[in-house]
Design a protein around this motif. Structure first.
Motif, mmCIF file in Angstrom:
data_model
loop_
_atom_site.group_PDB
_atom_site.id
_atom_site.type_symbol
_atom_site.label_atom_id
_atom_site.label_comp_id
_atom_site.label_asym_id
_atom_site.label_seq_id
_atom_site.Cartn_x
_atom_site.Cartn_y
_atom_site.Cartn_z
ATOM 1 N N LEU A 62 -7.347 1.096 -2.293
ATOM 2 C CA LEU A 62 -6.920 2.362 -2.361
ATOM 3 C C LEU A 62 -7.707 3.254 -3.063
ATOM 4 O O LEU A 62 -7.723 4.538 -3.088
ATOM 5 N N CYS B 231 -4.504 -4.298 -3.640
ATOM 6 C CA CYS B 231 -4.523 -2.976 -2.815
ATOM 7 C C CYS B 231 -4.804 -1.752 -3.663
ATOM 8 O O CYS B 231 -5.255 -0.768 -3.193
ATOM 9 N N HIS C 179 1.070 3.967 -2.943
ATOM 10 C CA HIS C 179 0.749 5.472 -2.771
ATOM 11 C C HIS C 179 1.753 6.168 -3.191
ATOM 12 O O HIS C 179 1.877 7.390 -3.886
ATOM 13 N N ILE D 93 0.725 -1.204 0.006
ATOM 14 C CA ILE D 93 -0.042 -0.144 0.186
ATOM 15 C C ILE D 93 0.824 1.120 -0.241
ATOM 16 O O ILE D 93 0.570 2.292 -0.805
#
Length: 178
Positions: A105, A101, A78, A74
């Motif tokens: 997200l 993920c 990002h 994760i």
């Protein structure tokens, strides 16, 4: 017992159909099927992640997404976003977590789809060339020396076990710097 007739039949088949075929199907057909399979699987994983983010909070999947491995993925998503999705298809065992993920997200679908298509094209290319070559090599090795194939498989399993054991034995300080 000799494997000469089997080898002759395999060599004749390779001459008629080529190396990168699957039971006589051309490369492009095998590539297209592999692409469609990985595209469907990755999309299902992405949408599963979106479902978890939407409200499946107490499930095992939500617990998995809170695990240390998923937290690292994760964090990378990002930071890197779509390139992480694309490059995950060149790894073994990471692409499922990355796609899950990305959905969790809520990566914008347009950005995800572009990264996904490129990644799936790469994955299909690798598995229809390198994967097919490895499969043919294993078949030939089995036909020539079945015990050698078992030995090679044992070496691969032992190497994987050693790598996992070494990785799990690292200290938390080593993990943070890696």
């Amino acid at each position: 017992m000799t494997s000469a007739p089997l080898l002759a039949a395999a060599a004749d088949d390779a001459e008629r159909h080529g190396v990168f075929t699957l039971d006589g199907f051309p490369f492009w057909a095998v590539y297209l099927v592999a692409f469609c399979i990985v595209m469907a699987r990755a999309q299902a994983t992405y949408w599963l992640g979106r479902g978890v983010a939407r409200g499946l909070g107490g499930t095992r999947l939500a617990t998995f997404l809170a695990s240390p491995r998923a937290v690292v993925v994760i964090d990378r998503l990002h930071r890197w976003g779509p390139p992480a999705v694309t490059l995950s298809f060149l790894t073994v065992g990471v692409q499922t977590v990355v796609n899950l993920c990305a959905g969790y997200l809520r990566m914008p679908f347009g950005r995800y789809l572009v990264a996904l298509v490129v990644g799936c094209l790469l994955w299909a290319a690798v598995w229809t060339t390198v994967g097919a070559a490895a499969l043919y090599a294993a078949i030939w090795l089995f036909l020539l020396h079945p015990v050698a194939l078992l030995g090679a498989a044992a070496l691969v399993v032992a190497g994987g076990w050693w790598w996992l054991r070494r990785r799990r034995a690292r200290t938390p300080a080593e993990v943070e710097t890696a």
